[in-house]
Design an enzyme around this catalytic site. Structure first.
Site, PDB file in Angstrom:
ATOM      1  N   SER A 159       0.866  -1.181   0.000  1.00 44.93           N
ATOM      2  CA  SER A 159       0.000   0.000   0.000  1.00 44.93           C
ATOM      3  C   SER A 159       0.895   1.220   0.000  1.00 44.93           C
ATOM      4  O   SER A 159       2.058   1.159   0.417  1.00 44.93           O
ATOM      5  CB  SER A 159      -0.880  -0.004   1.261  1.00 44.93           C
ATOM      6  OG  SER A 159      -1.526   1.247   1.444  1.00 44.93           O
ATOM      7  N   TYR A 172      -1.990   0.395  10.725  1.00 44.16           N
ATOM      8  CA  TYR A 172      -2.002  -0.110   9.350  1.00 44.16           C
ATOM      9  C   TYR A 172      -0.717   0.267   8.630  1.00 44.16           C
ATOM     10  O   TYR A 172      -0.123  -0.544   7.909  1.00 44.16           O
ATOM     11  CB  TYR A 172      -3.216   0.454   8.615  1.00 44.16           C
ATOM     12  CG  TYR A 172      -3.368  -0.024   7.193  1.00 44.16           C
ATOM     13  CD1 TYR A 172      -3.519  -1.373   6.892  1.00 44.16           C
ATOM     14  CD2 TYR A 172      -3.389   0.894   6.138  1.00 44.16           C
ATOM     15  CE1 TYR A 172      -3.675  -1.811   5.583  1.00 44.16           C
ATOM     16  CE2 TYR A 172      -3.547   0.473   4.830  1.00 44.16           C
ATOM     17  CZ  TYR A 172      -3.684  -0.885   4.554  1.00 44.16           C
ATOM     18  OH  TYR A 172      -3.831  -1.305   3.258  1.00 44.16           O
TER      19      TYR A 172
END
Length: 274
Positions: A159, A172
């Protein structure tokens, strides 16, 4: 148009060059987290590019629906229910395969958006287990088969969170930084072997369930993530990037491909229309 020894390959309207000789045995691609979103879209893309896809995730019904769709379209697909955090289950998957040419380590996800001061350690631990340890499990278990194929590829779906931080995202972000470092280090450690390591780092992607899961089922908060953004990425956009990278000629390694919507300049700079 690029072609392989067996002719052009098309998938999702795009022409891809095959890095394998498809006149030989059909190459096999394992896709984790294939029950929806990026994983399901990637399975469709690789199947269209001539791979037999092994669909893995925890939701068996969704996997079987996708397998039925692919086989009805003339592709080869099989289902293996899997929790990537269960090492014994991952080892059983590896033992069940006659060959493995591609691993797409896509299983992951985000939980919560709390600041560091109040973040839930259990959520942080779960994110690390799935995004990092799950990728570690599948990579370790399948690396011998990928090497034995003579032309293997590991794709880590990380990501943009793995490359820059943002407020409320530390858990995250930390997990995706871990996935990025895993891919980068693996590439260093196995250079000289017939295995490529590719990292695809998507930015803002609107898929079913990602934001809703992150906000514990709060659909209103989930909708605000994409509010005013005319065209976030879709799962198909990311799958297109994965399939393109995987189907490059064998000597070409796409180390890192960052994919964002045009409206997103960074993790913290997004153009939103009123």
């Amino acid at each position: 148009m690029r072609t392989s020894a067996s002719g052009p390959v098309t998938g999702e309207g795009t022409v891809f060059a095959r890095s394998h000789d498809m006149t030989a045995a059909t190459p096999v691609a394992v896709v984790t987290g294939a029950s929806g979103g990026i994983g399901a879209a990637t399975a469709r893309g690789l199947a269209a590019a001539g791979y037999e896809v092994v669909l893995t995730a925890r939701r068996e019904e969704r996997l079987r629906e996708l397998a039925g769709e692919l086989t009805a379209a003339g592709h080869r697909a099989r289902v293996h229910v899997l929790d990537v955090t269960d090492r014994a289950a991952v080892d059983a998957l590896a033992a069940s395969l006659d060959r493995c040419d591609v691993l797409v380590a896509n299983a992951g996800g985000a939980l919560g958006a709390d600041p560091v001061a109040t973040g839930d350690p259990a959520e942080w631990r779960r994110m690390y287990e799935v995004n990092v340890i799950g990728t570690l499990h599948t990579t370790q278990a399948l690396l011998p088969a990928l090497t034995a194929s003579g032309d293997g590829t590991v794709v880590v779906i990380s990501s943009t969170a793995g490359h820059a931080t943002y407020e409320g995202g530390a858990g995250y972000v930390a997990a995706k930084h871990g996935a990025h470092v895993l891919a980068e280090t693996l590439r260093l450690e196995i250079v000289g072997t017939p295995v490529r390591v590719i990292e695809i780092a998507p930015g803002m992607v609107r898929t079913e369930g990602f934001a809703t899961t992150r906000f514990r089922g709060d659909t209103e908060k989930a909708a605000k993530v994409y509010a005013g953004v005319a065209e976030p990425l879709t799962a198909e956009d990311v799958a297109d990037a994965v399939t393109w990278a995987v189907t490059r000629p064998s000597h070409v390694n796409v180390d890192l491909l960052v994919v964002r919507p045009r409206a997103q300049a960074s993790n913290t700079k997004v153009h939103r229309e009123s």
